[in-house]
Design a protein around this motif. Structure first.
Motif, PDB file in Angstrom:
ATOM      1  N   ASP A 206      -1.371  22.793  21.200  1.00 21.24           N
ATOM      2  CA  ASP A 206      -0.819  24.150  21.202  1.00 21.24           C
ATOM      3  C   ASP A 206      -1.487  25.052  22.229  1.00 21.24           C
ATOM      4  O   ASP A 206      -0.820  25.863  22.874  1.00 21.24           O
ATOM      5  CB  ASP A 206      -0.978  24.785  19.813  1.00 21.24           C
ATOM      6  N   ASN A 207      -2.800  24.956  22.361  1.00 20.90           N
ATOM      7  CA  ASN A 207      -3.514  25.900  23.226  1.00 20.90           C
ATOM      8  C   ASN A 207      -4.911  25.348  23.492  1.00 20.90           C
ATOM      9  O   ASN A 207      -5.847  25.629  22.759  1.00 20.90           O
ATOM     10  CB  ASN A 207      -3.596  27.257  22.506  1.00 20.90           C
TER      11      ASN A 207
ATOM     12  N   GLN B  93      -3.266  34.076  21.339  1.00 26.08           N
ATOM     13  CA  GLN B  93      -3.871  32.778  21.649  1.00 26.08           C
ATOM     14  C   GLN B  93      -4.014  31.923  20.402  1.00 26.08           C
ATOM     15  O   GLN B  93      -4.938  31.150  20.281  1.00 26.08           O
ATOM     16  CB  GLN B  93      -5.239  32.965  22.311  1.00 26.08           C
ATOM     17  N   TYR B  95      -2.405  29.038  17.552  1.00 29.63           N
ATOM     18  CA  TYR B  95      -1.717  27.754  17.698  1.00 29.63           C
ATOM     19  C   TYR B  95      -0.318  27.895  17.083  1.00 29.63           C
ATOM     20  O   TYR B  95      -0.174  27.884  15.866  1.00 29.63           O
ATOM     21  CB  TYR B  95      -2.490  26.645  16.999  1.00 29.63           C
TER      22      TYR B  95
END
Lengths: 350, 266
Positions: A206-207, B93, B95
């Motif tokens: 995801d990130n 930021q 998920y």
């Protein structure tokens, strides 16, 4: 969403996959039915089912690497091949099946780490190319090794599996071996998302920059995702070796890797249900096309086998495109949506 | 030089350059336990550069960053997270494919154990640990009033809720100091009020000092114990909100006018 009237008194109970007694009974019945299938079924169906189990295990591995961790992998078939050749070599040395399968899994895992080391530094398109390199190098390396190691161009025979003195080389034996290991693959891929490492995979997906700041070692997690995905591939390869009784490099093609990815996309990348639905759906489509293709070939329409083979690829491509356009979250999402609508009826689903 | 006495996180004479731009020049800040410490200043003053030096994204050219008295200038962000410097981010930021609770659980990564084997086979020990940390995540969910949203996919949530999830994830690190980068940017007054309340509760109930960069002066003046004002990479004032409010150089920096002293000289 959950059906009404289900309450939990512990977080462990909440984390269960099968929440109700009814769901557990249904799964028990399905398991009993699958275990009993060899009693009533012919050889052809058992072979088909064994193939389906093998594919399912390989696609469960892709679910981990691609679906959970977001690391594109178009070398799954090569990793299956590593497992198959390991199984062939070890079975030739008289190693029993219970040791061959973990060894095959581990061998694939280790090979995948070799490619994951550079892959963990690149993303997207470049990562796809790096894994493509693994797929392309696999036959080259096997062919370049001395014949006595892995059989080279000729390939290697596989000794039939034996477990505790019982031969598993029969269609029913291979079917049961595949069934048990496929069940294990499905169970573990339902476990992973509810674990520390599984959440780390998804966080990296995801990130990855935020994950790094949160103390997750991003590079190690990416490598672990390749490793775990390849463990599944190794298991699939070992059963495939036993089923084929003879392994050659030509069985583990880029084409197969793309099929695996296609099945995962059609089924759904983000749920462990995805591999199951995707493999069943695509296998049914393939079988339907084969029957239709045979009918066309025998009808004397002048179409050759090449056209039928091409047609099945086109249909797979269309399935993937349709999934990406109409339901990017795949059949698994369609399934949950349907269940939600069913549970909310007669109220609309928002 | 800022006082060292009792500071948990300290920047000492930091200097940082980007090409010809001097982003930070001789900047010293000491974050004391029990404080909400705001960094303010006009755009380009060096607030974010300072914050990034504190959380390890940038490495200062000169000077040092000290955490609990230890020089941590050379460490990278993941190590600082493990040491106990939690941070929330500018913008979003989180998920997006995971639920609110899963997002918060990822914050426990460094405190949990178990790798591939525990993940695949879910042995009883792993289940117990999951249960224990789920309970801790629920404490954070309770604190941030996310009960209704715990199982919602974060990608489907509103901006304000996602920022709360981000905060929850940072709290899961069990930080000894929390660094917040513009926690209220783009929020409605109600959402800002919530974050302000949470910030004060983090200081008082959780005992975690907070460093924050924020543009909303009303909020900053209301909730901060100490304010450091930067302009062109230098510190131009530091003190309590009341002291800062009355500081001529700060007024000049914000209004862009000349100070009375300069006017007198002219």
């Amino acid at each position: 969403m959950r059906p009404t009237g289900i309450w939990f008194s512990s977080y462990a109970a909440e984390a269960r996959v099968l929440e109700t007694a009814r769901a557990r009974i249904w799964l028990g019945l399905l398991g009993a039915g699958l275990l009993g299938l060899p009693l009533v079924s012919g050889t052809w169906l058992l072979g088909e089912m064994t193939n389906l189990f093998i594919t399912l295990i390989a696609v469960c591995g892709l679910f981990v690497t691609v679906g959970m961790a977001g690391q594109i992998n178009i070398a799954q078939s090569a990793f299956v091949g590593v497992g198959a050749f390991t199984a062939a070599k070890l079975s030739g040395l008289g190693v029993p099946v219970w040791a061959v399968i973990p060894a095959a899994a581990l061998a694939s895992g280790v090979v995948s780490v070799l490619f994951a080391l550079p892959a963990a530094r690149v993303k997207g398109f470049y990562l796809a190319l790096t894994t493509l390199a693994a797929q392309v190098m696999f036959p080259i390396v096997i062919l370049a090794l001395p014949m006595s190691w892995l059989g080279g161009l000729v390939g290697m025979p596989v000794a039939p599996p034996r477990l505790f003195g019982i031969g598993l080389g029969t269609p029913a034996g291979l079917y049961l071996l595949g069934l048990v290991l496929a069940a294990l693959a499905v169970w573990t891929s339902y476990n992973l998302p509810r674990s520390r490492i599984g959440r780390a995979f998804r966080a990296v997906h995801d990130n990855d920059s935020a994950a790094g700041v949160m103390g997750i070692p991003v590079t190690r997690i990416k490598i672990a995702a390749f490793f775990v995905g390849a463990l599944y591939a190794g298991v699939a390869g070992a059963i495939l070796a036993y089923l084929l009784q003879f392994v050659t490099v030509s069985s583990f093609t880029l084409f197969a890797s793309v099929w695996y990815l296609g099945m995962l996309i059609v089924g759904g990348l983000h749920s462990p249900l995805g591999p199951i639905l995707g493999v069943i759906f695509v296998t049914l489509v393939q079988e339907g096309l084969h029957s239709a293709g045979n009918a066309i070939l025998q009808s004397g329409s002048g179409l050759g086998g090449g056209a039928v083979f091409a047609a099945s690829s086109v249909v797979l491509g269309l399935c993937i495109l349709a999934a990406l356009i109409f339901e990017p979250r795949g059949l698994a999402h369609l399934w949950t949506q349907t269940m939600t609508a069913f549970r909310l009826w007669p109220f609309p689903r928002n | 030089m800022a006082a060292t006495g009792g500071a948990i996180l300290e920047a000492r004479a930091l200097g940082l350059r980007f090409g010809a731009v001097e982003a930070l020049k001789d900047v010293s800040v000491a974050i004391r336990p029990g404080d909400v410490h705001a960094l303010i200043g006009p755009n380009g003053a060096g607030k974010s550069s300072l914050l990034n030096c504190l959380s390890g994204f940038y490495h200062p050219w000169t000077g040092a960053v000290l955490f609990e008295g230890r020089d941590i200038s050379a460490t990278r962000p993941p190590e600082r997270a493990r040491m106990g410097i939690g941070r929330t981010f500018q913008g979003i930021q989180t998920y997006p494919s995971m639920t609110a609770r899963e997002n918060i659980l990822t914050g426990f990564h460094t405190q949990m154990t178990g790798g591939v084997f525990a993940g695949l086979f879910r042995p009883p020990g792993a289940v117990r640990q999951e249960e224990e940390f789920t309970a801790r995540a629920e404490e954070i969910i309770d604190f941030l009033e996310l009960e209704e949203d715990r199982h919602r996919i974060v990608g489907d949530m509103s901006y304000g809720l996602r920022k709360r999830v981000d905060l929850g994830r940072a709290l899961a690190l069990s930080p000894k100091v929390l660094v917040m980068d513009e926690p209220m940017a783009g929020m409605s007054p109600e959402e800002k009020g919530d974050i302000a309340r949470f910030t004060l509760d983090i200081r008082d109930r959780w005992g975690i000092p907070v460093v924050l960069v924020e543009h909303d002066m009303d909020v900053v003046m209301d909730i901060s114990d100490r304010v450091t004002v930067l302009e062109f990479g230098r510190i131009i004032a530091e003190g309590t909100p009341d002291e800062i409010r009355g500081d001529e150089r700060v007024i000049a920096a914000y209004l862009g006018g000349e100070t009375e002293a300069e006017e007198d000289a002219a």
